[in-house]
Design an enzyme around this catalytic site. Structure first.
Site, mmCIF file in Angstrom:
data_model
loop_
_atom_site.group_PDB
_atom_site.id
_atom_site.type_symbol
_atom_site.label_atom_id
_atom_site.label_comp_id
_atom_site.label_asym_id
_atom_site.label_seq_id
_atom_site.Cartn_x
_atom_site.Cartn_y
_atom_site.Cartn_z
ATOM 1 N N HIS A 143 1.260 -1.171 -0.614
ATOM 2 C CA HIS A 143 0.044 -0.177 0.107
ATOM 3 C C HIS A 143 0.955 1.454 0.119
ATOM 4 O O HIS A 143 2.034 0.735 0.345
ATOM 5 C CB HIS A 143 -0.428 -0.268 1.283
ATOM 6 C CG HIS A 143 -2.195 0.743 1.787
ATOM 7 N ND1 HIS A 143 -1.738 2.457 2.098
ATOM 8 C CD2 HIS A 143 -2.909 1.191 1.508
ATOM 9 C CE1 HIS A 143 -2.403 3.408 2.126
ATOM 10 N NE2 HIS A 143 -3.712 2.035 1.647
ATOM 11 N N CYS A 384 -5.048 2.586 -3.242
ATOM 12 C CA CYS A 384 -3.590 3.004 -3.061
ATOM 13 C C CYS A 384 -2.527 2.003 -3.261
ATOM 14 O O CYS A 384 -1.831 2.214 -1.828
ATOM 15 C CB CYS A 384 -3.601 3.286 -1.216
ATOM 16 S SG CYS A 384 -4.929 4.765 -1.240
#
Ligand code: C6P
Length: 426
Positions: A143, A384
């Site tokens: 992430h 993300c």
């Protein structure tokens, strides 16, 4: 290239042994008031748990009770309410300690969430230990929260960010990871479960490999804490980061676990009230761990809510939750991948909680919009995790992610919705 999720027989046996066969999803659902919401004339089907999970009444009431009965600032007052609020806050720390099986409450630092926890480690441990030419090793499925803080650090120090590759199923290639560990590596940072793919990483092996050459490991546990039993001492990780809001707790609160000896050696993250033991204009003496890392008035009500959430999960039993979500994911994998034109993104043998997919000729945002009209909440986008999207050659995916209250009937609704999308774009 769709594949049916498999779980190794050893993990399946462990779950079956520990899981309570009476896990009653109907009873669990009754604990979550928001699940009664109607959306565009349909019952809400909430499948966006990897983004944030819904809150049980126990959490909502704990926060409300805190404000009704105990609210005051902590660690500062000698008055009754301040003592109560301090006790509530420190008791939440103990709940997190026992949930993670950390050896002491001092090893739990309250932060805003996973993002802040990782930034804290990069800016304290990282700035103290990483020099020009050193390397930080992450994986290709991280992430942004476990990429950008290390990039910032590497830019500042003239260090290098190394990325261990994944295979076409979205699994870490362990031999490559091991090959990239070297004398320059000063830190390893890896997600426990990938939010974009659902891959469950072999964290214990990764930690052993890194420790064999003396390198500390930070685990991004944002997706693992709500999904599986955890024992940071058994894992032997050096840092473990998670967010309360994905674990059925409130937003704005999370925790960083760090081994006490490490936390004691590293400098504070931010300066301010409560993180000091004395201040003069010439010199400040810092408070002891964990308060050294908790400058300013913290999110006390958030900590109380997070404590209540973890107690709620403990009552359900983490082995039950893992078994329930495993069953949901296996079922969803079967029914969604059987729909013509669907391609799963992330087909690791060990997966948890997340089903990411794309459809021929349909943008994921259109999938999300059509499903929303059916009352089904999923997330669409890059989650993300842009580098891993790029690796799979997509800009975005549609992602259904599961939680304690989801049912097979809801997955059937998802499959009907995806089938409808297919017909709209046929
Ligand atoms: N993933 C998702 O929809 P914060 O925002 O600090 O609570 O968590 C950041 C984070 C870090 N690591 C992983 C593996 C995550 O999944 C997340 C948050 C959400 O997937 C929001 S982008």
């Amino acid at each position: 290239m769709t594949k049916v999720l498999k779980m190794s027989s050893s993990s399946r046996q462990t779950l079956t042994r520990e899981a309570d066969l009476d896990f009653d999803v109907g009873r669990v659902r009754a604990d979550f008031p928001i699940l009664r919401t109607r959306v565009h004339g349909h019952d809400l089907v909430y499948l966006d748990n990897a983004a944030t999970s819904q809150k049980p009444r126990a959490v909502i009431e704990a926060i409300s009770r805190y404000y009704d009965c105990d609210n005051a600032n902590i660690h500062r007052g000698v008055h009754y309410l301040s003592e109560r609020a301090t006790a509530d806050y420190e008791s939440a720390r103990k709940t997190i300690q026992s949930f993670l099986h950390a050896s002491r409450p001092e090893e739990i630092v309250f932060v805003r969430g996973t993002t802040e926890a990782i930034n804290l480690v990069a800016q304290t441990y990282g700035r103290q230990h990483i020099r020009a030419g050193d390397e930080v090793l992450i994986t290709a499925m991280e992430h942004h929260s476990n990429i950008v803080p290390w990039q910032l650090l590497c830019e500042e120090k003239g260090a290098k960010l190394k990325v261990a590759p994944i295979n076409e199923d979205g699994e870490l290639i362990l031999e490559e990871f091991e090959r990239l560990l070297g004398p320059q590596t000063k830190m390893v940072a890896v997600s426990h479960i990938s939010n974009a793919l659902g891959t469950l990483n072999p964290i214990a092996t990764i930690i052993k490999m890194a420790h064999a050459i003396g390198i500390p490991v930070l685990v991004d546990g944002a997706q693992a804490v709500p999904r599986m039993p955890l024992d940071v001492q058994e894992l032997d990780c050096d840092f473990y980061a998670f967010s309360g809001h994905k674990a059925y707790g409130p937003t704005g609160i999370g925790a960083l676990y760090g081994k006490l000896a490490l936390l004691e050696r590293i400098p504070p993250y931010q300066g301010g009230g409560d993180m000091i033991s004395s201040v003069t204009f010439e010199k400040t003496i810092y408070n002891k761990v964990p308060h050294k890392f908790e400058a300013g008035t913290p999110d006390i009500a958030g900590a109380v809510g997070l404590g209540a959430a973890l107690e709620y999960l403990n009552d359900l039993g983490m082995a039950n939750i893992a078994a329930h979500e495993h069953e949901l994911l296996a079922y969803a994998t079967d029914v969604v991948s059987a729909i013509p034109g669907v391609r799963l993104i992330g087909t690791a043998k060990e997966k948890s909680g997340v089903l990411s997919f794309v459809m021929d000729g349909v943008h994921p945002h259109d999938i999300g919009t059509i499903l929303d009209q059916e009352g089904i909440a999923i997330r669409t986008g890059h989650h993300c995790a842009q580098p891993v999207m790029e690796w799979f050659g997509v800009d975005a995916t549609a992602r259904a992610s599961f939680g304690v209250y989801n049912t097979k009937q809801e997955i059937d609704a998802l499959a009907r919705g995806v089938e409808k999308v297919r017909k709209v774009f046929a």
